[in-house]
Enzyme design. Structure first.
Site, PDB file in Angstrom:
ATOM      1  N   SER A  43      65.219 -33.406  15.027  1.00 17.14           N
ATOM      2  CA  SER A  43      65.764 -33.139  13.615  1.00 17.14           C
ATOM      3  C   SER A  43      66.059 -31.616  13.846  1.00 17.14           C
ATOM      4  O   SER A  43      66.933 -30.540  14.544  1.00 17.14           O
ATOM      5  CB  SER A  43      65.260 -33.403  12.745  1.00 17.14           C
ATOM      6  OG  SER A  43      65.845 -32.924  11.313  1.00 17.14           O
TER       7      SER A  43
ATOM      8  N   ASP B 152      73.444 -41.852  12.106  1.00 19.04           N
ATOM      9  CA  ASP B 152      72.912 -40.670  11.602  1.00 19.04           C
ATOM     10  C   ASP B 152      73.669 -40.310  10.941  1.00 19.04           C
ATOM     11  O   ASP B 152      75.010 -39.692  11.316  1.00 19.04           O
ATOM     12  CB  ASP B 152      71.638 -40.079  12.942  1.00 19.04           C
ATOM     13  CG  ASP B 152      70.701 -39.792  11.858  1.00 19.04           C
ATOM     14  OD1 ASP B 152      70.989 -39.235  10.775  1.00 19.04           O
ATOM     15  OD2 ASP B 152      69.779 -38.979  12.536  1.00 19.04           O
TER      16      ASP B 152
ATOM     17  N   HIS C 263      67.095 -42.153  11.295  1.00 16.68           N
ATOM     18  CA  HIS C 263      66.884 -40.899  11.930  1.00 16.68           C
ATOM     19  C   HIS C 263      65.882 -40.710  12.966  1.00 16.68           C
ATOM     20  O   HIS C 263      66.122 -39.933  14.032  1.00 16.68           O
ATOM     21  CB  HIS C 263      67.017 -39.648  11.058  1.00 16.68           C
ATOM     22  CG  HIS C 263      66.912 -38.122  11.013  1.00 16.68           C
ATOM     23  ND1 HIS C 263      67.863 -37.410  11.675  1.00 16.68           N
ATOM     24  CD2 HIS C 263      65.589 -37.010  10.911  1.00 16.68           C
ATOM     25  CE1 HIS C 263      67.817 -36.328  11.476  1.00 16.68           C
ATOM     26  NE2 HIS C 263      66.898 -35.774  10.997  1.00 16.68           N
TER      27      HIS C 263
END
Length: 354
Positions: A191, A277, A325
């Site tokens: 991320s 996502d 995610h």
């Protein structure tokens, strides 16, 4: 743990086990309870349940285990001096009694955003890596929350370069102290951690041999310039608002992984991303991969004398179905970990022992 008594205006402290890296408190429906329960864990230690008596100031282990996993693993706490002379903590794990650490593979983890600590929860694959001789290092860089609100503030918006410098300082210190060497070093993040990892990938590619990214944030500038994306507005607190602030725009451009790709020798890269996502749109990752591969080809065609003999990097994009995610299921997570580890073993020229 510090037990602060308002009634007696006193503080009682109890020492936690040396291996503890993560703390999860169980909910307590009765506010008058004299005992609190919580779980301690580390990247190489499965969660262990404890009870703490507020009256006796005593810690009691409730999970019965013959031998703690952490007993077979040595933990080291280091501090690296960053570019502005701020000391940055590092937590290192390796097999107990391991020798010739400079020849061992090193996997470095980093995050450094949103005031969130780098993930140090238990992961079963870490036991395999430790048993195979790997060194695991967790860099607690600015932008994260390890040292409080100020630590986060000193690594976000127009201070994002601090976290990048912190990561470089941590890797340099590890190598200087004999924890592996660049040819056996890999970097992993997910991320928003992809911003720092991607910046180091551009600025200091010689420090690592390979990089593994999970749903990485790599195109900061274009994302923050698009107010129609679902998270752009609320993300301004972390990255700034380049829509109205030209200084902020130029600052983001100075470190944004996508914006700073250039023809040079890059380490191999493995990216996993979900097809739908909402946090990390696939379009931005594809744009990054295309530009990176173009830069790698350009460098190969105009290779300098210094880079002759270097192997062309593998640039791999693994697109998973769905919109999660992270891995959508436990089975998917296992499969992704297996593929990522296979990539690292291959790139570092290692043979898996088990």
């Amino acid at each position: 743990i510090d037990n602060i008594s308002l009634a007696s205006n006193s503080i009682h402290s109890v020492k936690l086990p040396a291996w503890a890296c993560s703390f999860e408190l169980e909910p307590h429906p009765e506010y008058t309870t004299s005992t609190c329960y919580f779980w301690l864990a580390s990247p190489v230690q499965p969660p262990v349940r404890f009870a703490y008596s507020l009256v006796e100031n005593k810690l009691i282990e409730l999970t019965a285990q013959e031998v703690h996993t952490a007993v077979n693993c040595h933990a080291v706490h280091l501090e690296a001096k960053s570019k502005d002379e701020v000391w940055v903590p590092i937590t290192v794990f390796h097999k107990a009694n391991s020798v010739e650490l400079h020849r061992k593979p090193l996997l470095i983890h980093v995050y450094g955003a949103y005031g969130t600590d780098v993930n140090m929860s238990f992961k079963p694959e870490n036991l395999l890596l430790i048993k195979d001789g790997w060194i695991l290092a967790y860099c607690h860089v600015r932008g994260g929350g390890e040292l409080g609100l100020g630590w986060h503030k000193d690594g976000c918006t127009t201070k994002k370069h601090n976290g990048i410098h912190d990561l470089k300082a941590c890797i340099n210190l590890l190598h200087k102290l004999g924890f592996s060497q660049p040819v056996y070093t890999a970097l992993a993040s997910m991320s928003a951690g992809g911003v720092l990892s991607g910046a180091l990938y551009n600025n200091d590619p010689h420090l690592i041999r390979a990089m593994v990214l999970q749903s990485p944030f790599l195109d900061v500038l274009n994302t923050m310039l698009d107010p129609h994306l679902p998270l752009t507005i609320e993300e301004q607190e972390e990255w700034g608002n380049p829509l109205v602030d030209e200084t902020c725009k130029e600052y983001i451009k100075s470190y944004c992984p996508y914006q700073n790709i250039r023809p040079q020798h890059y380490p191999s890269l493995f990216i996993t991303v979900s097809e739908n996502d909402q946090r990390i749109p696939l379009e931005g990752v594809l744009r990054y991969i295309r530009r990176l591969r173009k830069a790698v080809r350009a460098h190969a065609q105009a290779k300098s004398t210094d880079d002759k003999g270097l192997q062309m990097p593998n640039i791999i994009l693994d697109v998973q179905p769905g919109g999660s995610h992270c891995a959508s299921s436990w089975e998917d997570s296992l499969n992704q970990v297996a593929v990522q580890l296979a990539f690292l073993y291959s790139e570092l020229g290692l043979v898996m022992q088990e």
